[in-house]
Design an enzyme around this catalytic site. Sequence first.
Site, PDB file in Angstrom:
ATOM      1  N   ASP A  16      79.633  35.316  34.313  1.00 15.83           N
ATOM      2  CA  ASP A  16      80.463  34.338  33.651  1.00 15.83           C
ATOM      3  C   ASP A  16      81.907  34.804  33.776  1.00 15.83           C
ATOM      4  O   ASP A  16      82.134  35.998  33.882  1.00 15.83           O
ATOM      5  CB  ASP A  16      80.071  34.401  32.177  1.00 15.83           C
ATOM      6  CG  ASP A  16      80.066  33.048  31.559  1.00 15.83           C
ATOM      7  OD1 ASP A  16      79.987  32.098  32.329  1.00 15.83           O
ATOM      8  OD2 ASP A  16      80.156  32.951  30.334  1.00 15.83           O
TER       9      ASP A  16
ATOM     10  N   ASP B  67      77.411  34.080  27.638  1.00 12.65           N
ATOM     11  CA  ASP B  67      77.571  34.230  26.196  1.00 12.65           C
ATOM     12  C   ASP B  67      77.269  32.948  25.436  1.00 12.65           C
ATOM     13  O   ASP B  67      77.023  32.975  24.258  1.00 12.65           O
ATOM     14  CB  ASP B  67      78.980  34.728  25.853  1.00 12.65           C
ATOM     15  CG  ASP B  67      80.038  33.879  26.532  1.00 12.65           C
ATOM     16  OD1 ASP B  67      79.681  32.829  27.096  1.00 12.65           O
ATOM     17  OD2 ASP B  67      81.216  34.260  26.510  1.00 12.65           O
TER      18      ASP B  67
ATOM     19  N   ASP C   5      74.135  29.203  28.562  1.00 15.58           N
ATOM     20  CA  ASP C   5      73.679  30.196  29.538  1.00 15.58           C
ATOM     21  C   ASP C   5      72.223  30.590  29.337  1.00 15.58           C
ATOM     22  O   ASP C   5      71.653  31.262  30.177  1.00 15.58           O
ATOM     23  CB  ASP C   5      74.545  31.460  29.437  1.00 15.58           C
ATOM     24  CG  ASP C   5      75.993  31.165  29.745  1.00 15.58           C
ATOM     25  OD1 ASP C   5      76.233  30.301  30.599  1.00 15.58           O
ATOM     26  OD2 ASP C   5      76.884  31.769  29.130  1.00 15.58           O
TER      27      ASP C   5
END
Length: 1020
Positions: free
Chosen positions: A374, A714, A718
């Site tokens: 990410d 996070d 996800d």
Amino acid sequence: MGRGAGREYSPAATTAENGGGKKKQKEKELDELKKEVAMDDHKLSLDELGRKYQVDLSKGLTNQRAQDILARDGPNALTPPPTTPEWVKFCRQLFGGFSILLWIGAILCFLAYGIQAAMEDEPSNDNLYLGVVLAAVVIVTGCFSYYQEAKSSKIMDSFKNMVPQQALVVREGEKMQINAEEVVVGDLVEVKGGDRVPADLRIISSHGCKVDNSSLTGESEPQTRSPEFTHENPLETRNICFFSTNCVEGTARGIVIATGDRTVMGRIATLASGLEVGRTPIAMEIEHFIQLITGVAVFLGVSFFVLSLILGYSWLEAVIFLIGIIVANVPEGLLATVTVCLTLTAKRMARKNCLVKNLEAVETLGSTSTICSDKTGTLTQNRMTVAHMWFDNQIHEADTTEDQSGATFDKRSPTWTALSRIAGLCNRAVFKAGQENISVSKRDTAGDASESALLKCIELSCGSVRKMRDRNPKVAEIPFNSTNKYQLSIHEREDNPQSHVLVMKGAPERILDRCSSILVQGKEIPLDKEMQDAFQNAYLELGGLGERVLGFCQLNLPSGKFPRGFKFDTDELNFPTEKLCFVGLMSMIDPPRAAVPDAVGKCRSAGIKVIMVTGDHPITAKAIAKGVGIISEGNETVEDIAARLNIPVSQVNPREAKACVVHGSDLKDMTSEQLDEILKNHTEIVFARTSPQQKLIIVEGCQRQGAIVAVTGDGVNDSPALKKADIGIAMGIAGSDVSKQAADMILLDDNFASIVTGVEEGRLIFDNLKKSIAYTLTSNIPEITPFLLFIIANIPLPLGTVTILCIDLGTDMVPAISLAYEAAESDIMKRQPRNPQTDKLVNERLISMAYGQIGMIQALGGFFTYFVILAENGFLPSRLLGIRLDWDDRSMNDLEDSYGQEWTYEQRKVVEFTCHTAFFASIVVVQWADLIICKTRRNSVFQQGMKNKILIFGLLEETALAAFLSYCPGMGVALRMYPLKVTWWFCAFPYSLLIFIYDEVRKLILRRYPGGWVEKETYY
């Protein structure tokens, strides 16, 4: 009707087909979920919306209708996924993988004992002891593993904390607080700043409403919410609010369009809990190892079973031998060793900010070959920071140091004074109270991310912003809105007791359109074509760096027309907002974390591909990717090549571009073949503007390439990807509870660099487990061969069952575990990730080294000691051959030795048990050398050194334990182990030295001729 009736007779409709059907059905549902959200409520007009949901948009539903819908749809809550009951988890620990081998051993022991008990009057209890001990080992280790892992895996509990408890609805024209679970489709709901959104809503009216969608879409900026339909994609349009996101500021009213599992968040939850999770690499390795060991055991067992029948033993005796050999092959202590090694590494990783939830994930991280990371918060700091400014026709870097030591421009410039004043005054962000002692950059602020960045920047370079605001009190303000894209405020001027100043900031092109002059070196000059071009270039340059650019302008209002006390009307504008004076630009970025570029570099040298997956804008994503080295110096994307050669993108051969930035909307239309093509042909990839479902598709694409994939994330969005990946890594600080539950590992400091440390630990434990297993397996040969010679040569038994257990569960345990503390031999992070197909934990070469070479030397050492002791007592080797039946005959009390002395049964047995003890001591002595050579697989022990203190302790501990078992009074009764003469300890020393020299020479040849015959045959 005909089809329905015929169905009953269709023989093909067997249960198997139905089972398959169920699975197909589930796959179909999952594929549905992977698709983008389909809804059209955001496109409907308010009247159509009211008709669709049969609701009065001002009074809401009637109570009766709400009850009916609640009965039809069920409560507004997420369905918890099927959880594994605790007893099932416990049984998996007891009967999974390695434990099965030991259970089979235990059952065979009880079987053998049963056969003996049925046949003999006084059966020996060895097999009974062995069975009990094996069962005990499995149960104790199982409890230990279960305890280690019991601290994890409850995916949905965390979704529960995300569900809002109360909701404010309008029913029959009255506002009422109800439980969020009772909200139904069609309800009229009100939300305000600080609330959690109770269901998916279509906004019908709003006042300055902003929501934080970051847990869903990954966008860190709060998103404005209003009734207008602004975007085809429901995730991006302004008039939809999503279940369980937070309303940050303002108020809004909306109609509920989905509840519970049918909400966007609910779909993600269902997706995460419905994913099949593959087995971990280490579980497959252990399975492969068990197959190898079982193969060896059965081969030896059957060979000697046949041999003993040929030698004339009875069937039952032969069966006892068969069982004995198979059990002797089982490494009793290894299960505990592996578990302890993994636990130690998990503890070590936790100290380095990697919290591992299940032990097997420790090693998975080491075999990772692709990391999908990410951007926001993992690669970057998740703190917007002012990076550049443009004023006086120059771009300056912002100085974000605490002591202002990095100043790159003259702070005395009057233009800078004006720019900093606008940035400080036209700004609603404030520091939260009580943070005077904290450094400015770390202080918490109330306000939107960009404004907070400006606040910190001005506070650092110009001192207290609060005092500046006190000296220039605000008299009017127009907050930022999406239609005019600017924010404006009017202040009393501190430098002129009569007049006001109007300050404005916003989208640079909109601000420039309102200006007629520009401030340069403190003087207003007309805004001509040249200055407009200069502005355009600066704007493009900063935008190209992936930064978010804001423009600033001001106007000193004439005191004649606008004296103090003038009533400014912000609705019917009674003051000028055109012909202003442009002052400058400021650009902000969420900067990369300091340790990330280095970590990405380490991944590259370790052969790990780092892919960035983000919901952010492609330009920003690409800029950060270049900043942290995911796209390395000199590597171009198709767009870069097109720009350099000045040709359209369609003419560039995509194979020429090493790097690639893929937009989410393009990814949506790609087939899996096209995605595979991209993943195969580009070394450096960035996915921008992706949705949660796409993250999952990317992970599956990488896994199709045969990669072992780690994913960081996070947000709630996800969790499907975290669950699907070989190892999911959640963020400990910024991560939502859901992502933490779906993950296998949690980064306590949210730092990408910690992943690299984790990879290093994972690779190290794989190497060290190999060494531990090599060490443990070697002593199997000196434990099995005595039994084989006892069968073939008919000699008295050289080593008993009890002594074997003393080695496997006593003296060998600490040394085997100490190898987990061994340092790496070379730079682990310079080699390619291991290939799970070819690079096994235990391979044929390791077995051949342990069993065929080192083990044989150890067995020789043991037999040498055995024959020495019997010879000293009068039985020469020639006399021993074929003596077994007489030796074990209880009624024979006058057995003659080589010198004609007579021995009673009891005397013979004391000598035999002394031999067992000496054989045991010899194994301990040769295991010293084995432990030292297992420290390294390629380097010389002299290069590696003896820095491992635990290993030195292990050497001393096994020796002390062996001496204790031999000399402690009462051992003769308890374990039938007798005291040894000191000289008998030294019989095995030459063999120990031989092992050491043999292996050092082997490793020398390995290093001299890499890839040669010795490496092919012996390098495990």
